[in-house]
Design a protein around this motif. Sequence first.
Motif, mmCIF file in Angstrom:
data_model
loop_
_atom_site.group_PDB
_atom_site.id
_atom_site.type_symbol
_atom_site.label_atom_id
_atom_site.label_comp_id
_atom_site.label_asym_id
_atom_site.label_seq_id
_atom_site.Cartn_x
_atom_site.Cartn_y
_atom_site.Cartn_z
ATOM 1 N N LEU A 199 0.827 -1.209 0.000
ATOM 2 C CA LEU A 199 0.000 0.000 0.000
ATOM 3 C C LEU A 199 0.863 1.262 0.000
ATOM 4 C CD1 LEU A 199 -2.926 -1.100 2.313
ATOM 5 C CD2 LEU A 199 -3.145 -0.248 -0.017
ATOM 6 N N GLY A 200 1.997 1.211 0.668
ATOM 7 C CA GLY A 200 2.917 2.343 0.651
ATOM 8 C C GLY A 200 3.433 2.623 -0.748
ATOM 9 N N ILE A 201 3.734 1.581 -1.490
ATOM 10 C CA ILE A 201 4.206 1.727 -2.867
ATOM 11 C C ILE A 201 3.077 2.236 -3.762
ATOM 12 C CG2 ILE A 201 5.108 0.478 -4.874
ATOM 13 C CD1 ILE A 201 6.460 -1.415 -2.723
ATOM 14 N N ILE A 202 1.877 1.710 -3.561
ATOM 15 C CA ILE A 202 0.716 2.190 -4.319
ATOM 16 C C ILE A 202 0.489 3.671 -4.027
ATOM 17 C CG2 ILE A 202 -1.803 2.010 -4.499
ATOM 18 C CD1 ILE A 202 -1.412 -1.073 -4.134
ATOM 19 N N ASP A 203 0.635 4.054 -2.758
ATOM 20 C CA ASP A 203 0.463 5.458 -2.397
ATOM 21 C C ASP A 203 1.526 6.326 -3.081
ATOM 22 O OD1 ASP A 203 -0.745 7.642 -0.844
ATOM 23 O OD2 ASP A 203 1.134 7.614 0.285
ATOM 24 N N ASP A 204 2.769 5.872 -3.076
ATOM 25 C CA ASP A 204 3.832 6.627 -3.762
ATOM 26 C C ASP A 204 3.482 6.824 -5.236
ATOM 27 O OD1 ASP A 204 5.311 6.755 -1.425
ATOM 28 O OD2 ASP A 204 6.683 5.134 -1.994
ATOM 29 N N GLU A 205 3.031 5.761 -5.872
ATOM 30 C CA GLU A 205 2.650 5.831 -7.288
ATOM 31 C C GLU A 205 1.513 6.830 -7.500
ATOM 32 O OE1 GLU A 205 1.768 5.186 -11.363
ATOM 33 O OE2 GLU A 205 3.621 4.921 -10.205
ATOM 34 N N TYR A 206 0.508 6.736 -6.667
ATOM 35 C CA TYR A 206 -0.658 7.614 -6.788
ATOM 36 C C TYR A 206 -0.266 9.078 -6.581
ATOM 37 C CZ TYR A 206 -5.437 9.317 -6.199
ATOM 38 O OH TYR A 206 -6.625 10.000 -6.341
ATOM 39 N N VAL A 207 0.501 9.354 -5.546
ATOM 40 C CA VAL A 207 0.893 10.726 -5.219
ATOM 41 C C VAL A 207 1.796 11.308 -6.308
ATOM 42 C CG1 VAL A 207 2.219 12.122 -3.567
ATOM 43 C CG2 VAL A 207 0.557 10.455 -2.741
ATOM 44 N N GLU A 208 2.731 10.506 -6.810
ATOM 45 C CA GLU A 208 3.650 10.974 -7.846
ATOM 46 C C GLU A 208 2.957 11.187 -9.189
ATOM 47 O OE1 GLU A 208 6.981 8.286 -8.018
ATOM 48 O OE2 GLU A 208 7.382 8.557 -5.877
ATOM 49 N N ASN A 209 1.845 10.506 -9.426
ATOM 50 C CA ASN A 209 1.161 10.570 -10.722
ATOM 51 C C ASN A 209 -0.327 10.856 -10.548
ATOM 52 O OD1 ASN A 209 3.488 9.655 -12.475
ATOM 53 N ND2 ASN A 209 3.353 7.956 -11.033
ATOM 54 N N THR A 210 -0.652 11.792 -9.693
ATOM 55 C CA THR A 210 -2.043 12.090 -9.359
ATOM 56 C C THR A 210 -2.895 12.348 -10.592
ATOM 57 O OG1 THR A 210 -1.316 13.009 -7.259
ATOM 58 C CG2 THR A 210 -3.536 13.568 -7.957
ATOM 59 N N ALA A 211 -2.374 13.093 -11.556
ATOM 60 C CA ALA A 211 -3.149 13.423 -12.757
ATOM 61 C C ALA A 211 -3.566 12.157 -13.504
ATOM 62 C CB ALA A 211 -2.346 14.341 -13.677
ATOM 63 N N ARG A 212 -2.701 11.166 -13.530
ATOM 64 C CA ARG A 212 -3.004 9.909 -14.226
ATOM 65 C C ARG A 212 -4.206 9.201 -13.602
ATOM 66 N NH1 ARG A 212 1.714 5.892 -13.887
ATOM 67 N NH2 ARG A 212 2.657 7.420 -15.251
ATOM 68 N N TYR A 213 -4.380 9.371 -12.299
ATOM 69 C CA TYR A 213 -5.407 8.629 -11.574
ATOM 70 C C TYR A 213 -6.684 9.432 -11.316
ATOM 71 C CZ TYR A 213 -1.708 5.241 -11.054
ATOM 72 O OH TYR A 213 -0.725 4.335 -11.313
ATOM 73 N N ARG A 214 -6.831 10.576 -11.964
ATOM 74 C CA ARG A 214 -8.044 11.393 -11.763
ATOM 75 C C ARG A 214 -9.303 10.685 -12.218
ATOM 76 N NH1 ARG A 214 -5.533 16.958 -12.746
ATOM 77 N NH2 ARG A 214 -4.743 17.027 -10.673
ATOM 78 N N ASN A 215 -9.238 10.056 -13.355
ATOM 79 C CA ASN A 215 -10.397 9.338 -13.902
ATOM 80 C C ASN A 215 -10.153 7.839 -13.763
ATOM 81 O OD1 ASN A 215 -11.656 11.745 -14.780
ATOM 82 N ND2 ASN A 215 -10.299 11.783 -16.552
ATOM 83 N N ASN A 216 -11.093 7.167 -13.147
ATOM 84 C CA ASN A 216 -11.054 5.717 -13.001
ATOM 85 C C ASN A 216 -9.832 5.220 -12.205
ATOM 86 O OD1 ASN A 216 -12.062 3.177 -13.261
ATOM 87 N ND2 ASN A 216 -11.664 2.983 -15.454
ATOM 88 N N PRO A 217 -9.598 5.774 -11.025
ATOM 89 C CA PRO A 217 -8.406 5.391 -10.265
ATOM 90 C C PRO A 217 -8.369 3.909 -9.879
ATOM 91 C CG PRO A 217 -9.892 6.699 -8.910
ATOM 92 C CD PRO A 217 -10.421 6.740 -10.314
ATOM 93 N N LYS A 218 -9.536 3.338 -9.597
ATOM 94 C CA LYS A 218 -9.552 1.921 -9.191
ATOM 95 C C LYS A 218 -8.988 1.034 -10.293
ATOM 96 C CE LYS A 218 -12.536 -1.836 -7.717
ATOM 97 N NZ LYS A 218 -13.866 -2.215 -7.218
ATOM 98 N N GLN A 219 -9.503 1.172 -11.498
ATOM 99 C CA GLN A 219 -9.037 0.319 -12.596
ATOM 100 C C GLN A 219 -7.575 0.575 -12.927
ATOM 101 O OE1 GLN A 219 -10.538 -2.343 -13.815
ATOM 102 N NE2 GLN A 219 -12.130 -1.893 -12.334
ATOM 103 N N LEU A 220 -7.171 1.834 -12.874
ATOM 104 C CA LEU A 220 -5.780 2.165 -13.184
ATOM 105 C C LEU A 220 -4.825 1.640 -12.110
ATOM 106 C CD1 LEU A 220 -6.312 5.756 -14.584
ATOM 107 C CD2 LEU A 220 -5.687 3.715 -15.884
ATOM 108 N N LEU A 221 -5.215 1.727 -10.845
ATOM 109 C CA LEU A 221 -4.365 1.182 -9.782
ATOM 110 C C LEU A 221 -4.337 -0.341 -9.822
ATOM 111 C CD1 LEU A 221 -5.157 3.596 -6.818
ATOM 112 C CD2 LEU A 221 -2.977 3.348 -8.031
ATOM 113 N N LEU A 222 -5.459 -0.961 -10.154
ATOM 114 C CA LEU A 222 -5.451 -2.416 -10.345
ATOM 115 C C LEU A 222 -4.508 -2.787 -11.477
ATOM 116 C CD1 LEU A 222 -9.197 -3.452 -9.892
ATOM 117 C CD2 LEU A 222 -7.238 -4.315 -8.588
ATOM 118 N N GLY A 223 -4.563 -2.033 -12.570
ATOM 119 C CA GLY A 223 -3.644 -2.264 -13.684
ATOM 120 C C GLY A 223 -2.200 -2.111 -13.252
ATOM 121 N N TYR A 224 -1.920 -1.095 -12.459
ATOM 122 C CA TYR A 224 -0.561 -0.875 -11.933
ATOM 123 C C TYR A 224 -0.117 -2.083 -11.110
ATOM 124 C CZ TYR A 224 3.188 1.101 -9.076
ATOM 125 O OH TYR A 224 4.381 1.314 -8.433
#
Length: 184
Positions: A103-128
Amino acid sequence: MASKKNKSVELNKSLGGLQDKACEQTKLYQSSREVLYETIVDTYLWWRDARDELGYLEQLYDENEITFRQSGNKPTFTGVIRLVWGMNEPKYQGTVSQWNGALGIIDDEYVENTARYRNNPKQLLLGYLYDNGGLSQLRKNNGWLAEEDEEPAAPTTPKKQKGGMNAETRTAQKQDGIKFFKSS
């Protein structure tokens, strides 16, 4: 001859049953892993919302007698993992620690690339998560797991362990065993 043929028929029937069980187990394992990954991502996204509500998480942790140490400035997900999965007993410490790392790594990814996860964050994080090989591989790729061949450093002061063996002796024996099986 007839008993040998009967034995083969019996063994083939048993093999068919084992194959059916293995097939069902594989389906359950894959389904379970998918649900775990989805729940990990859902938990992360829920945590992002819940942390913004002043005192909300702290109150839930208190009500559920969940304690953990916050280390450094990075978020710790131990509390939310214990809250969601009910893993507040010491026997779950390893699992909680592993999921906390992921979860810490997922959080780092999300915070560093917030714009990428604006739309459909669940599917994009699952893909990640899937693109990185799942929870264990994600942690390994990000330095949370040691390489398989690496051994932990021996303690500077040998301490006696079970059987009168110190950590250095145990590590040396383990290295000898690894060398033996690699050469076999």
